[in-house]
Motif scaffolding. Structure first.
Motif, PDB file in Angstrom:
ATOM      1  N   THR A 142      -4.982  -2.625  -6.675  1.00 44.44           N
ATOM      2  CA  THR A 142      -5.523  -1.800  -5.603  1.00 44.44           C
ATOM      3  C   THR A 142      -6.079  -2.607  -4.798  1.00 44.44           C
ATOM      4  O   THR A 142      -4.969  -3.771  -4.463  1.00 44.44           O
ATOM      5  CB  THR A 142      -7.193  -1.919  -5.723  1.00 44.44           C
ATOM      6  N   ARG A 146       0.506  -1.253   0.062  1.00 39.07           N
ATOM      7  CA  ARG A 146       0.118   0.016   0.041  1.00 39.07           C
ATOM      8  C   ARG A 146       1.119   0.971  -0.289  1.00 39.07           C
ATOM      9  O   ARG A 146       0.611   2.388  -0.794  1.00 39.07           O
ATOM     10  CB  ARG A 146      -0.385   0.254   1.125  1.00 39.07           C
ATOM     11  N   GLU A 198      -9.073  -7.407  -4.296  1.00 36.05           N
ATOM     12  CA  GLU A 198      -8.397  -6.325  -3.723  1.00 36.05           C
ATOM     13  C   GLU A 198      -7.856  -6.920  -1.904  1.00 36.05           C
ATOM     14  O   GLU A 198      -6.740  -7.289  -1.151  1.00 36.05           O
ATOM     15  CB  GLU A 198      -8.999  -5.454  -3.109  1.00 36.05           C
TER      16      GLU A 198
END
Length: 388
Positions: free
Chosen positions: A193, A73, A329
């Motif tokens: 994502t 992330r 995700e």
């Protein structure tokens, strides 16, 4: 270049990078294994210390796997790949320049860092590809591990022509190639994502896959680490010929992983494939036990072939099933948990094998340990609800 050709070239580059990224971390451990006879003589490394090297790598990898989601992330996947290739190059250089067992430990630790992120980052990038191609690409990607094993076998042969140190250093350019190719990915692949997923957020079937990974990993890595030394100690092969067990496993493992990857694109349930793989792997353990009892090299090589056909391919089916079960995700986090289970098994297997062999002063009990790992995996594949 038209858009289709440009996209095709980008996919080819991605496939090569993913394959190299999966291969360079294990290459460090495989190189240590293939050079084991030389390390025992030149650096006075004991048999149990060889197992400890693998344990160092995978104990380093295990907790870092849980950082996969947060890291991906925070950093672009291609940035992570660049870091991994750089660390792998340093690790291989440490082997070539080793002056003691502690240098090898440092290399093993860096290998663990690389492997902790290699599956999550490559799975994440692969999840951006068309679903219909994922099984085939998964097989090619995971074959990178066996390509590393093949290279390690070549290192053992090259050590006959040059020193083992020079042979180890000759692998560093593989990492540099990965660095160069990765630099071209940023323009063609945006960051997918990634979300944070706790253990309770994953399907129950995913946890059965993690358990299967753990037990297979115990058996697979114990076999991979100690096969060259077993071949010299018990079968009487020379160091170079014993090291070529890695070459054969690498060659056959590449074909096995690609074949099982393509098969995963079909309609066969994952549990069925995993039962076949666990049963084949159990057969390989039995053959190695027979080789130990007879000292027959033909039996040993038969076991190597069966080992490559079964156990080596299991990870392809496991990961393909996992990314099918979880949401896109969740891929990075789920891959981190799967890698944690796998690396804990990798850490336990070689150390346990080495301790048992040293305590019993023979390999029979070690191959019993390997067989038990496959029995547990076969039980999970037979009775657990993996397909839903």
């Amino acid at each position: 270049m038209n858009a289709g050709a440009h996209q095709g070239a980008g996919q080819l580059r991605l496939g090569v990078v993913l394959t190299l990224a999966m291969g360079v971390g294990p290459l460090v451990i495989f190189t240590l294994s293939s050079l084991a006879p030389e390390l025992v003589v030149d650096l006075s490394v004991q048999r149990v210390q060889l197992g400890i090297l693998a344990t160092v790598a995978y104990l380093a990898a295990a907790p870092l796997c849980l950082m996969a989601g947060p890291v991906l992330r925070w950093l672009h996947p291609t940035t992570v790949l660049l870091i991994l290739f750089g660390l792998a190059a340093i690790a291989l250089a440490l082997i070539g320049g080793a002056r003691s067992w502690w240098w090898l430990c440092s290399a093993a630790f860096l290998s663990g860092v690389v492997q902790s992120m290699s599956n999550p980052v490559t799975n994440l990038l692969m999840s951006t590809t068309p679903v219909r191609r994922r099984g085939s690409l998964m097989g090619v990607k995971q074959a990178g591990v066996q390509m590393g094993q093949l290279c390690a076998g070549i290192v053992a042969l090259a050590a006959l022509l040059v020193s083992w140190r020079a042979a180890a250093l000759a692998t560093v350019p593989i990492c540099l190639l990965g660095l160069v190719l990765t630099l071209g990915l940023r323009r063609t692949h945006g960051p997918p994502t990634v979300v944070s997923v706790g253990p309770r957020g994953l399907p129950r079937a995913a946890w059965w896959l993690f358990a299967y990974s753990f037990f297979v990993a115990i058996a697979v890595q114990a076999s991979n680490v100690y096969l060259p030394l077993f071949a010299t100690d018990r079968i009487g092969l020379t160091s170079a010929v014993a090291g070529s067990t890695m070459t054969l496993i690498g060659l056959l493992g590449i074909a096995s992983r690609i074949g099982w990857g393509r098969a995963s694109d079909g309609a066969r349930p994952a549990s069925s494939s995993l039962r076949i793989l666990a049963g084949t792997s159990l057969l390989a353990a039995g053959i190695f036990g027979l080789a130990n009892a007879t000292g027959n090299p033909v039996v040993l090589w038969t076991g190597v072939v069966v080992h490559a056909a079964g156990a080596i391919a299991a990870n392809v089916v496991i990961i393909h099933a996992l990314i099918t079960i979880v949401r896109p995700e969740q891929v990075a986090a789920a891959s981190g948990y799967q890698a944690l289970a796998q690396y804990l098994g990798f850490a336990v297997g070689p150390l346990s094998f080495g301790l048992l062999v040293d305590r019993a002063d023979g390999y029979a009990v070690g191959w019993c340990l390997v067989a038990m790992g496959y029995v547990m995996a076969l039980t999970i594949a037979r009775f657990a609800a993996i397909d839903r």
